[in-house]
Design an enzyme around this catalytic site. Structure first.
Site, short mmCIF file in Angstrom:
data_model
loop_
_atom_site.label_atom_id
_atom_site.label_comp_id
_atom_site.label_asym_id
_atom_site.label_seq_id
_atom_site.Cartn_x
_atom_site.Cartn_y
_atom_site.Cartn_z
N ASP A 117 21.88 -22.26 4.31
CA ASP A 117 20.97 -21.60 5.26
C ASP A 117 21.62 -21.55 6.63
O ASP A 117 22.70 -22.11 6.83
CB ASP A 117 19.60 -22.32 5.29
CG ASP A 117 19.68 -23.73 5.86
OD1 ASP A 117 20.32 -23.91 6.92
OD2 ASP A 117 19.09 -24.67 5.27
N HIS A 131 29.94 -24.78 2.04
CA HIS A 131 29.51 -24.18 0.77
C HIS A 131 29.06 -22.72 0.90
O HIS A 131 28.34 -22.22 0.05
CB HIS A 131 28.39 -25.03 0.14
CG HIS A 131 28.86 -26.38 -0.31
ND1 HIS A 131 28.01 -27.40 -0.65
CD2 HIS A 131 30.11 -26.86 -0.51
CE1 HIS A 131 28.73 -28.47 -1.01
NE2 HIS A 131 29.99 -28.17 -0.92
N CYS A 139 32.07 -9.41 -3.77
CA CYS A 139 32.29 -8.89 -5.12
C CYS A 139 32.83 -10.02 -6.00
O CYS A 139 33.73 -10.75 -5.61
CB CYS A 139 33.27 -7.73 -5.07
SG CYS A 139 33.76 -7.17 -6.70
N CYS A 142 36.74 -8.50 -6.92
CA CYS A 142 37.82 -8.27 -5.95
C CYS A 142 37.58 -9.00 -4.63
O CYS A 142 38.40 -8.88 -3.71
CB CYS A 142 38.02 -6.77 -5.71
SG CYS A 142 36.73 -6.00 -4.70
N ASN A 235 18.68 -40.97 5.64
CA ASN A 235 18.14 -40.44 4.38
C ASN A 235 16.98 -41.34 3.98
O ASN A 235 17.14 -42.56 3.92
CB ASN A 235 19.25 -40.46 3.29
CG ASN A 235 18.88 -39.63 2.08
OD1 ASN A 235 17.73 -39.63 1.65
ND2 ASN A 235 19.84 -38.92 1.53
P1 NAD Z 1 20.74 -32.67 -2.54
O1 NAD Z 1 19.63 -31.77 -2.94
O2 NAD Z 1 21.66 -33.18 -3.59
O3 NAD Z 1 20.14 -33.97 -1.82
C1 NAD Z 1 19.23 -33.90 -0.77
C2 NAD Z 1 19.12 -35.26 -0.13
O4 NAD Z 1 18.26 -35.11 1.00
C3 NAD Z 1 18.52 -36.35 -1.02
O5 NAD Z 1 19.35 -37.49 -0.99
C4 NAD Z 1 17.17 -36.64 -0.36
O6 NAD Z 1 16.81 -38.01 -0.45
C5 NAD Z 1 17.43 -36.25 1.07
N1 NAD Z 1 16.25 -35.87 1.86
C6 NAD Z 1 15.10 -35.27 1.43
N2 NAD Z 1 14.28 -35.06 2.46
C7 NAD Z 1 14.92 -35.51 3.57
C8 NAD Z 1 14.58 -35.56 4.96
N3 NAD Z 1 13.42 -35.08 5.43
N4 NAD Z 1 15.48 -36.10 5.82
C9 NAD Z 1 16.67 -36.59 5.38
N5 NAD Z 1 17.02 -36.57 4.08
C10 NAD Z 1 16.17 -36.04 3.19
O7 NAD Z 1 21.54 -31.90 -1.42
P2 NAD Z 1 23.05 -31.99 -0.95
O8 NAD Z 1 23.47 -33.41 -0.92
O9 NAD Z 1 23.13 -31.15 0.27
O10 NAD Z 1 23.97 -31.30 -2.10
C11 NAD Z 1 23.60 -30.35 -3.05
C12 NAD Z 1 23.98 -28.90 -2.81
O11 NAD Z 1 22.76 -28.31 -2.50
C13 NAD Z 1 24.85 -28.49 -1.67
O12 NAD Z 1 25.98 -27.86 -2.19
C14 NAD Z 1 24.05 -27.42 -0.90
O13 NAD Z 1 24.83 -26.26 -0.68
C15 NAD Z 1 22.93 -27.08 -1.80
N6 NAD Z 1 21.61 -26.77 -1.20
C16 NAD Z 1 21.49 -26.23 0.05
C17 NAD Z 1 20.22 -25.99 0.58
C18 NAD Z 1 20.12 -25.37 1.97
O14 NAD Z 1 21.03 -24.65 2.39
N7 NAD Z 1 19.05 -25.65 2.71
C19 NAD Z 1 19.07 -26.28 -0.15
C20 NAD Z 1 19.23 -26.84 -1.43
C21 NAD Z 1 20.50 -27.09 -1.94
ZN ZN Z 2 35.05 -5.30 -6.07
#
Ligand code: NAD
Ligand code: ZN
Length: 273
Positions: A117, A131, A139, A142, A235
């Site tokens: 986001d 990420h 694409c 390509c 966390n």
């Molecule tokens: P994850 O979903 O694996 O873990 C989320 C963590 O956040 C958990 O450990 C949880 O305990 C903690 N958490 C929940 N609420 C919280 C709060 N209010 N304050 C602090 N911590 C809190 O996410 P990750 O470790 O980022 O990895 C997973 C993948 O998920 C990444 O590659 C990411 O790109 C993708 N992802 C991104 C989004 C986004 O862009 N908002 C949303 C979902 C997943």
């Molecule tokens: Zn293409």
């Protein structure tokens, strides 16, 4: 809100603030948890609605897209709809203020995110995305990049329409996919280099809202520790990260607001020149 925090946790936030106030080089890694208080589900939250029978980890993969591109594209269009009207929460705004404060005080504060986001940018931060970007496409054959046209054509975020029909590349006819690093794919070289350098050279590494399960991002804390950094984790839930020096077990928005207040108070006593 502060009354709900235990004295032990408040004391740990104060300890973290004291450590941070005089440091010149700080690296912060955020994950999905930093956007949870804005209403964006993490990957560990159960999916809802049409998607409740799918695990996010089984949709965000190149194999899933090769097998069923329509399914994966529909999921991402649904996720875009979900994220479109979301706004930064106090964790994002506090981090942006802190970056500004650090820049004014000759500190280096590098912000790295696993999130796709753009809430850090909306809050005013400069951030490196490991990420990818939910609002960009490319694409699958390509690699030509395409802006997400629904994003650009809409007058406001509430007008956005996220069509579930697949679209094809105007150069090669390949399917268009989100410009996101899926499980099993390599990270963007430049972003990863920025992250590694910041982690290896920082005095304090702060991990916020990440499960520390997704590598290589989860290895950044270990790299920082190996090079002598103090590790702070924010966390509400435990993680497998065993090298943490200070654990602040509460929501990111609550902890970051309090931490920033305490750092600001300490900095006005000891200006960071
Ligand atoms: P994850 O979903 O694996 O873990 C989320 C963590 O956040 C958990 O450990 C949880 O305990 C903690 N958490 C929940 N609420 C919280 C709060 N209010 N304050 C602090 N911590 C809190 O996410 P990750 O470790 O980022 O990895 C997973 C993948 O998920 C990444 O590659 C990411 O790109 C993708 N992802 C991104 C989004 C986004 O862009 N908002 C949303 C979902 C997943
Ligand atoms: Zn293409």
């Amino acid at each position: 809100m502060l009354a709900e925090l235990s004295p032990a946790l408040i004391a740990e936030v104060q300890r973290a603030a004291k450590i941070l106030a005089d440091k010149k080089c700080i690296c912060i890694l955020t994950g999905a948890g930093v956007s949870a208080e804005s209403g964006i589900p993490t990957f560990r939250d159960k999916q809802t609605g049409l998607w409740e029978n799918y695990a996010a980890e089984d949709l965000a993969t190149p194999d899933a897209f090769a097998r069923d591109p329509k399914l994966v594209w529909s999921w991402y269009q649904w996720r875009r709809q979900l994220v479109a009207d979301k706004t930064p929460n106090p964790a994002h705004t506090t981090l942006a203020q802190w970056q500004q404060h650090a820049a004014n005080n000759h500190q280096q504060l590098t912000l790295i995110t696993q999130n796709v986001d753009d809430l850090h940018e909306q809050a005013g931060s400069t951030v490196t995305h490991l990420h990818g970007n939910l609002w960009q496409n490319r694409c699958s054959q390509c690699d030509t990049t395409y802006e997400n046209h629904s994003n650009r054509l809409a007058n406001s975020k509430n007008d956005m329409v996220f069509d579930e029909d697949l679209i094809t590349c105007q150069h090669c006819g390949g399917y268009i996919r989100p410009d996101i690093v899926w499980f099993g794919e390599a990270l963007p070289v430049q972003a990863w280099q920025t992250a590694e350098e910041a982690a290896a050279n920082c005095e304090v590494f702060i991990s916020i809202g990440t499960s520390s399960l997704v590598y290589p991002a989860a290895g950044l804390a270990q790299l920082a520790k190996k090079n002598g950094a103090i590790i702070i984790e924010i966390n509400p839930n435990p993680t497998p990260n065993t090298i943490v020096d200070i654990t602040l077990a509460e929501k990111a928005g609550i902890i970051m607001s309090l931490l920033m207040q305490k750092i600001t108070a300490l900095s006005s006593i000891q200006p960071l020149l």
